[in-house]
Scaffold this active site. Structure first.
Site, PDB file in Angstrom:
ATOM      1  N   ARG A 123       0.833  -1.220   0.000  1.00 57.34           N
ATOM      2  CA  ARG A 123       0.000   0.000   0.000  1.00 57.34           C
ATOM      3  C   ARG A 123       0.858   1.256   0.000  1.00 57.34           C
ATOM      4  NH1 ARG A 123      -5.113   0.989   3.816  1.00 57.34           N
ATOM      5  NH2 ARG A 123      -3.736   0.502   5.560  1.00 57.34           N
ATOM      6  N   ARG A 156       2.382   4.202   4.934  1.00 54.90           N
ATOM      7  CA  ARG A 156       1.824   4.547   6.245  1.00 54.90           C
ATOM      8  C   ARG A 156       2.640   3.903   7.358  1.00 54.90           C
ATOM      9  NH1 ARG A 156      -4.630   3.727   6.165  1.00 54.90           N
ATOM     10  NH2 ARG A 156      -4.148   3.002   8.273  1.00 54.90           N
ATOM     11  N   ARG A 167      -3.594  -4.253  14.579  1.00 55.75           N
ATOM     12  CA  ARG A 167      -4.833  -3.659  14.062  1.00 55.75           C
ATOM     13  C   ARG A 167      -5.846  -4.750  13.725  1.00 55.75           C
ATOM     14  NH1 ARG A 167      -2.504  -0.511   9.329  1.00 55.75           N
ATOM     15  NH2 ARG A 167      -4.650   0.053   8.886  1.00 55.75           N
TER      16      ARG A 167
HETATM   17  P1  ADP Z   1      -8.719  -0.118   3.785  1.00 53.65           P
HETATM   18  O1  ADP Z   1      -9.198   1.294   3.532  1.00 53.65           O
HETATM   19  O2  ADP Z   1      -9.850  -1.092   3.971  1.00 53.65           O
HETATM   20  O3  ADP Z   1      -7.708  -0.218   4.890  1.00 53.65           O
HETATM   21  P2  ADP Z   1      -7.415   0.149   1.160  1.00 53.65           P
HETATM   22  O4  ADP Z   1      -8.546   0.546   0.272  1.00 53.65           O
HETATM   23  O5  ADP Z   1      -6.430   1.210   1.517  1.00 53.65           O
HETATM   24  O6  ADP Z   1      -7.965  -0.609   2.492  1.00 53.65           O
HETATM   25  O7  ADP Z   1      -6.677  -1.085   0.471  1.00 53.65           O
HETATM   26  C1  ADP Z   1      -5.522  -1.673   1.069  1.00 53.65           C
HETATM   27  C2  ADP Z   1      -4.486  -1.969  -0.015  1.00 53.65           C
HETATM   28  O8  ADP Z   1      -4.975  -2.999  -0.874  1.00 53.65           O
HETATM   29  C3  ADP Z   1      -4.193  -0.778  -0.927  1.00 53.65           C
HETATM   30  O9  ADP Z   1      -2.838  -0.866  -1.302  1.00 53.65           O
HETATM   31  C4  ADP Z   1      -5.120  -0.995  -2.126  1.00 53.65           C
HETATM   32  O10 ADP Z   1      -4.605  -0.413  -3.326  1.00 53.65           O
HETATM   33  C5  ADP Z   1      -5.144  -2.510  -2.215  1.00 53.65           C
HETATM   34  N1  ADP Z   1      -6.448  -3.065  -2.671  1.00 53.65           N
HETATM   35  C6  ADP Z   1      -7.681  -2.593  -2.377  1.00 53.65           C
HETATM   36  N2  ADP Z   1      -8.641  -3.382  -2.938  1.00 53.65           N
HETATM   37  C7  ADP Z   1      -7.963  -4.391  -3.580  1.00 53.65           C
HETATM   38  C8  ADP Z   1      -8.378  -5.522  -4.346  1.00 53.65           C
HETATM   39  N3  ADP Z   1      -9.683  -5.801  -4.537  1.00 53.65           N
HETATM   40  N4  ADP Z   1      -7.416  -6.338  -4.842  1.00 53.65           N
HETATM   41  C9  ADP Z   1      -6.092  -6.074  -4.625  1.00 53.65           C
HETATM   42  N5  ADP Z   1      -5.649  -5.018  -3.924  1.00 53.65           N
HETATM   43  C10 ADP Z   1      -6.564  -4.175  -3.405  1.00 53.65           C
HETATM   44  P1  AMP Z   2      -7.707   3.652   8.785  1.00 49.62           P
HETATM   45  O1  AMP Z   2      -7.148   4.744   7.925  1.00 49.62           O
HETATM   46  O2  AMP Z   2      -9.208   3.539   8.671  1.00 49.62           O
HETATM   47  O3  AMP Z   2      -7.018   2.330   8.574  1.00 49.62           O
HETATM   48  O4  AMP Z   2      -7.442   4.080  10.291  1.00 49.62           O
HETATM   49  C1  AMP Z   2      -6.128   4.239  10.772  1.00 49.62           C
HETATM   50  C2  AMP Z   2      -6.141   4.393  12.295  1.00 49.62           C
HETATM   51  O5  AMP Z   2      -6.890   5.555  12.665  1.00 49.62           O
HETATM   52  C3  AMP Z   2      -6.777   3.242  13.078  1.00 49.62           C
HETATM   53  O6  AMP Z   2      -5.885   2.155  13.298  1.00 49.62           O
HETATM   54  C4  AMP Z   2      -7.158   3.955  14.369  1.00 49.62           C
HETATM   55  O7  AMP Z   2      -6.033   4.170  15.195  1.00 49.62           O
HETATM   56  C5  AMP Z   2      -7.608   5.337  13.866  1.00 49.62           C
HETATM   57  N1  AMP Z   2      -9.058   5.349  13.543  1.00 49.62           N
HETATM   58  C6  AMP Z   2      -9.619   5.588  12.322  1.00 49.62           C
HETATM   59  N2  AMP Z   2     -10.956   5.517  12.397  1.00 49.62           N
HETATM   60  C7  AMP Z   2     -11.252   5.226  13.690  1.00 49.62           C
HETATM   61  C8  AMP Z   2     -12.451   4.983  14.397  1.00 49.62           C
HETATM   62  N3  AMP Z   2     -13.661   5.051  13.798  1.00 49.62           N
HETATM   63  N4  AMP Z   2     -12.374   4.687  15.718  1.00 49.62           N
HETATM   64  C9  AMP Z   2     -11.194   4.630  16.359  1.00 49.62           C
HETATM   65  N5  AMP Z   2     -10.015   4.826  15.746  1.00 49.62           N
HETATM   66  C10 AMP Z   2     -10.027   5.121  14.426  1.00 49.62           C
END
Ligand code: ADP
Ligand code: AMP
Length: 212
Positions: A123, A156, A167
């Protein structure tokens, strides 16, 4: 359309939220992106959230609820919005209900834990707008640069394997129960997350009853 995207870290919530928001012309509210921006700007909320996020823990419910209540009251949310990454606990979901915020649909993007690590190690996110890419599955047009805003793509801090494991544990312990919560309200739909991005989008649109 008021939509919640549920799912483990790496399930594809942010990726799908961006695509669907553009199609439906409604904003995405990503609490993770809002918190990361607050950290970059050194605001009091950012200072409070940083330790929790860096350690893969949840930020306290009252902070999140305050952020979202303020955000959904803005004018651009009048025709609906997508919540990406909120609620993550039952009290957060209850706070939405208590505020009279009625969601139309809750989509759970289903993914196996085993797939998550490769998603996270590949990612890259935009340091300016938060858009999410993957070096193999969804690369940007120019390496290291966001297609949408030209911002620099970064890794990240909480995507390192040990924090991802933490997580995931938090997801199973605190967030997964939301599926039962929304199922009881008759709002839950499950979508397969372990398939190409466009196929998951198609299934989400079908679950929403919208022709692609
Ligand atoms: P979330 O918001 O649920 O944490 P992301 O949308 O950021 O997840 O996706 C996590 C990683 O996986 C990113 O690098 C994204 O580009 C990739 N990704 C998302 N959906 C798919 C998919 N269907 N197949 C392969 N890779 C994906
Ligand atoms: P995300 O970008 O959704 O993967 O969130 C990254 C991090 O932000 C999480 O691991 C939490 O530490 C914090 N976070 C985001 N959304 C929430 C939520 N709704 N409640 C609590 N923590 C959150």
């Amino acid at each position: 359309m008021k939509l919640i995207l549920l799912g483990a870290p790496g399930a594809g919530k942010g990726t799908q939220a961006e695509i669907i928001a553009a199609r439906l012309n409604i904003p995405t509210i990503s609490t993770g992106n809002i918190l990361r921006e607050a950290i970059r700007n050194g605001t009091p909320i950012g200072l409070q959230a940083k330790q929790f996020m860096d350690n893969g823990m949840l930020v306290p419910d009252d902070v999140i609820i305050g952020i979202v209540r303020e955000r959904v009251a803005r004018e651009d949310c009048a025709n609906g919005y997508i919540l990406d990454g909120m609620p993550r606990t039952i009290p957060q979901a209850q706070a939405l209900e208590a505020a009279g915020i009625q969601m139309d649909c809750v989509i759970s993007i289903e993914i196996d834990d085993a797939v998550i690590e490769q998603r996270m190690t590949g990612r890259r996110v935009c340091s300016k707008c938060g858009a999410s890419y993957h070096i193999v599955a969804n690369p940007p047009k120019t390496e290291g640069i966001c297609n949408a805003c030209g911002g620099e793509l970064v890794i990240r801090k909480d995507d390192k394997p040990e924090t991802v494991r933490q997580r995931l544990e938090v997801f199973h312990r605190e967030t997964e129960a939301l599926k039962g919560f929304y199922e009881k309200l008759g709002k839950l739909k499950l979508v397969e997350g372990n398939q190409p991005i466009e196929d998951a989008t198609r299934d989400i649109m079908a679950a929403l009853g919208i022709k692609a």
